[in-house]
Write an enzyme that holds these catalytic residues in place. Structure first.
Site, mmCIF file in Angstrom:
data_model
loop_
_atom_site.group_PDB
_atom_site.id
_atom_site.type_symbol
_atom_site.label_atom_id
_atom_site.label_comp_id
_atom_site.label_asym_id
_atom_site.label_seq_id
_atom_site.Cartn_x
_atom_site.Cartn_y
_atom_site.Cartn_z
ATOM 1 N N TYR A 301 -7.042 13.477 -37.509
ATOM 2 C CA TYR A 301 -6.128 13.795 -38.612
ATOM 3 C C TYR A 301 -6.285 12.766 -39.720
ATOM 4 O O TYR A 301 -6.239 11.557 -39.465
ATOM 5 C CB TYR A 301 -4.688 13.821 -38.093
ATOM 6 C CG TYR A 301 -3.628 13.983 -39.159
ATOM 7 C CD1 TYR A 301 -3.760 14.934 -40.161
ATOM 8 C CD2 TYR A 301 -2.482 13.194 -39.156
ATOM 9 C CE1 TYR A 301 -2.793 15.092 -41.130
ATOM 10 C CE2 TYR A 301 -1.495 13.347 -40.126
ATOM 11 C CZ TYR A 301 -1.663 14.294 -41.110
ATOM 12 O OH TYR A 301 -0.704 14.444 -42.077
ATOM 13 N N CYS A 302 -6.480 13.229 -40.968
ATOM 14 C CA CYS A 302 -6.569 12.359 -42.140
ATOM 15 C C CYS A 302 -7.700 11.340 -41.946
ATOM 16 O O CYS A 302 -8.827 11.713 -41.668
ATOM 17 C CB CYS A 302 -5.214 11.707 -42.399
ATOM 18 S SG CYS A 302 -5.106 10.798 -43.957
ATOM 19 N N LEU A 303 -7.417 10.048 -42.076
ATOM 20 C CA LEU A 303 -8.452 9.036 -41.889
ATOM 21 C C LEU A 303 -9.036 9.091 -40.490
ATOM 22 O O LEU A 303 -10.204 8.735 -40.272
ATOM 23 C CB LEU A 303 -7.887 7.634 -42.147
ATOM 24 C CG LEU A 303 -7.359 7.316 -43.538
ATOM 25 C CD1 LEU A 303 -6.894 5.871 -43.607
ATOM 26 C CD2 LEU A 303 -8.414 7.580 -44.586
ATOM 27 N N GLY A 305 -9.716 11.751 -38.918
ATOM 28 C CA GLY A 305 -10.766 12.752 -38.972
ATOM 29 C C GLY A 305 -12.035 12.221 -39.605
ATOM 30 O O GLY A 305 -13.148 12.591 -39.214
#
Length: 568
Positions: A301-303, A305
């Site tokens: 998720y987000c960073l 990812g």
């Protein structure tokens, strides 16, 4: 010149001291943008005439509105909620509102792209102009805002006394560096991050939580969640009703989640590579030790990812086939269209931030959250200030606002690696991101991939997230869901008003640009969680026996949510 040279140390120390005063914003970067914009405007008489005509046109609209003729001449942005009170449609408040919106309209025109000027310069000037206008908005003034006046009358002035008390409390807290204490409505491990589980691994960077199964049988492939380290992991295990972790466990999956530590200045030299090796890969090794011989569904998720994409491309290059699938939630791999955060990033700005972090050992929670508040100043700064200090209203606490206030620090070297290598130089998709001395490529990834973007994301714009499809050749499912960076992820089944679009790409298929993709894939009502659940099931084996909690030779280290999540 090496950083240890005394001359360079002196320069960096001076720049760091100035950076603390400006909250990390480089004066040179801001000034150069204004100079670039102003110089090009000064050499464009046609553009100057256009702006003069715009000012005249807006002035006539205001005059007609003041005389009571015609419809409202200006309308705020749909996401601007400062003028929703019905009092703004009545004179004289409507005149003040329209004068503000007319000025805003003129500046939007004045800071539109100019031939020859750097696009980043005009965007920065537009952002700065908006920030200055927001300060002067009539919605911020108690005499000009009908909603504040109504509140003063209703409370006989008590709201101003309450607001003064709030202002004194917040000023004292800011001066002492004290963080506000939670109200007690939400409590970690009880009402938030309360899915049952055990901490089964710990190192200096993270704790690994294994969640207890809630079904009689589970799919053989576990799910490993890699959250962003910029905030606490429990955005994915928030309240029981909207916990993605709890929902996954209920779908018959064995779920593991990384809970990152809140780094101190002693961890200043932790690098992005450390987060890959001692973070993602160490977690994957721990999962493989608990469930040997099984492939893993990895979700970032987000960073998280972004670092997962780097790890997955490295594994593909090195022949490591442990990943059954990859899921990227609001995660960017290409940063050429990385949204409003790019307004702050050029060489001057990154160097300025690096000097400040070099001096402090990292980036503090307040400095980190300040940048995000600036991106949505009307809502997160001024509307909050009006309601809290002028209307005396207590802020209503929600589970997501509790999590949003629970920010973390960023180590100096890691954040520098991230800003420079990915945001500024975009090395990952430019074929220049090296791991262990060798360049990696996303197109080497063969594991099926599920990519999610959110329509209103101002941190990871969905068109930027979509560009993963441009740099990969594997089977890929792209989903675009309603909501923003966090709210779009928290889209549990039954959540009213949710919708999504979904498309599937076969390996080797031709590229489809984002606008064409959007036009070809209509909206569907409901939660994207259900689509992801079906996708995971298709790439998983038949359900079987429940897994052990942790390794047989290494007992669990404690109950979920662990200890790192409580670090402040």
């Amino acid at each position: 010149m090496p950083d240890t040279h005394p001359y360079e140390t002196l320069d960096r120390a001076l720049r760091a001291s100035r950076a603390r005063i400006t909250s990390g914003v480089s004066p040179h970067a801001a000034l150069s943008a204004w100079m670039d914009w102003a110089m090009h405007l000064s050499r464009a008489p046609g553009r100057q005439m256009e702006l003069a005509h715009r000012a005249q046109k807006n002035g006539l609209k205001l005059l007609r509105a003041a005389l009571g003729g015609g419809d409202a001449p200006f309308a705020p942005d749909p996401q601007d909620h400062r003028f929703v009170h019905p009092g703004w449609s009545v004179l004289p408040f409507s005149l003040w509102k329209n004068a503000f919106l007319a000025t805003q309209d003129w500046w939007d025109c004045a800071t539109a792209p100019q031939r020859g000027a750097r696009a980043q310069s005009t965007q920065r000037v537009n952002f700065a102009a908006r920030q200055m206008l927001d300060v002067m908005s009539p919605s911020n003034h108690p005499v000009l805002n009908p909603e504040i006046l109504q509140k003063i009358v209703e409370t006989k002035g008590a709201c101003l006394a309450g607001g003064a008390r709030h202002l004194a409390e917040d000023t004292l807290r800011t001066a002492t560096g004290e963080r506000p204490e939670p109200s007690g409505t939400y409590k970690l491990g009880e009402t938030l991050a309360c899915t049952p589980g055990k901490v089964v691994f710990r190192n200096d960077l993270f704790e690994l939580i294994q969640y207890a199964p809630t079904t009689e049988a589970v799919h053989p492939e576990p799910v490993l969640i890699v959250p962003a380290w910029i905030m606490k992991y429990y955005i994915l295990d928030l309240s029981p009703h909207n916990s993605l972790v709890r929902w996954l466990v209920g779908q018959g999956h064995t779920v593991f989640a990384i809970s990152w530590c809140n780094p101190t200045s002693a961890m200043r030299d932790k690098s992005l590579e450390d987060y890959r090796i001692s973070g993602v890969m160490a977690a994957l090794d721990a999962v493989s030790a608990i469930l040997p011989g099984r492939k893993v569904h990895a979700c970032g998720y987000c960073l998280g990812g972004t670092i997962l994409s780097i790890a997955a491309a490295t594994m593909a290059r090195d022949g490591d086939t442990r990943l059954a699938s990859i899921t990227l939630l609001a995660a960017q791999t290409d940063f050429t269209e990385a949204g409003e955060l790019m307004l702050f990033l050029d060489e001057a700005q990154v160097a300025y931030l690096e000097d400040m972090m070099w001096d402090q050992g990292g980036l503090s929670q307040e400095q980190m959250s300040g940048a995000f508040r600036a991106l949505r100043a009307p809502d997160l700064v001024w509307t909050r200030a009006v309601r809290r200090y002028l209307m005396g209203l207590e802020e209503q606490e929600f589970d997501i606002s509790f999590w949003n206030a629970d920010a973390t620090r960023m180590p100096y070297r890691m954040h520098s690696d991230y800003l420079r290598g990915l945001f500024l130089e975009n090395r990952l998709t430019a074929g220049r991101f090296a791991v262990e001395g060798r360049v990696i490529a996303l197109k080497d990834i063969s594991a099926p991939t599920f990519v999610l973007g959110t329509e209103k994301d101002h941190i990871a714009p969905w068109r930027s997230v979509y560009k993963t499809t441009l740099f990969t050749d594997n089977a890929l499912t792209f989903v675009l869901t309603g909501g923003g960076h966090n709210g779009g992820i928290l889209s549990e089944p039954g959540h009213k008003g949710r919708h999504y679009r979904i498309g599937h790409r076969r390996p080797g298929a031709d590229y489809m640009d984002p606008e064409s993709w959007f036009a070809c894939h209509g909206p569907q009502e409901g939660s994207w969680w259900l689509e992801w659940g079906r996708w995971l099931a298709r790439h998983s084996g038949a359900r079987g026996a429940l897994p052990p909690m942790g390794r047989a030779d290494l007992p669990p280290l404690g109950e979920a949510p662990g200890t790192y999540v409580f670090q402040r």
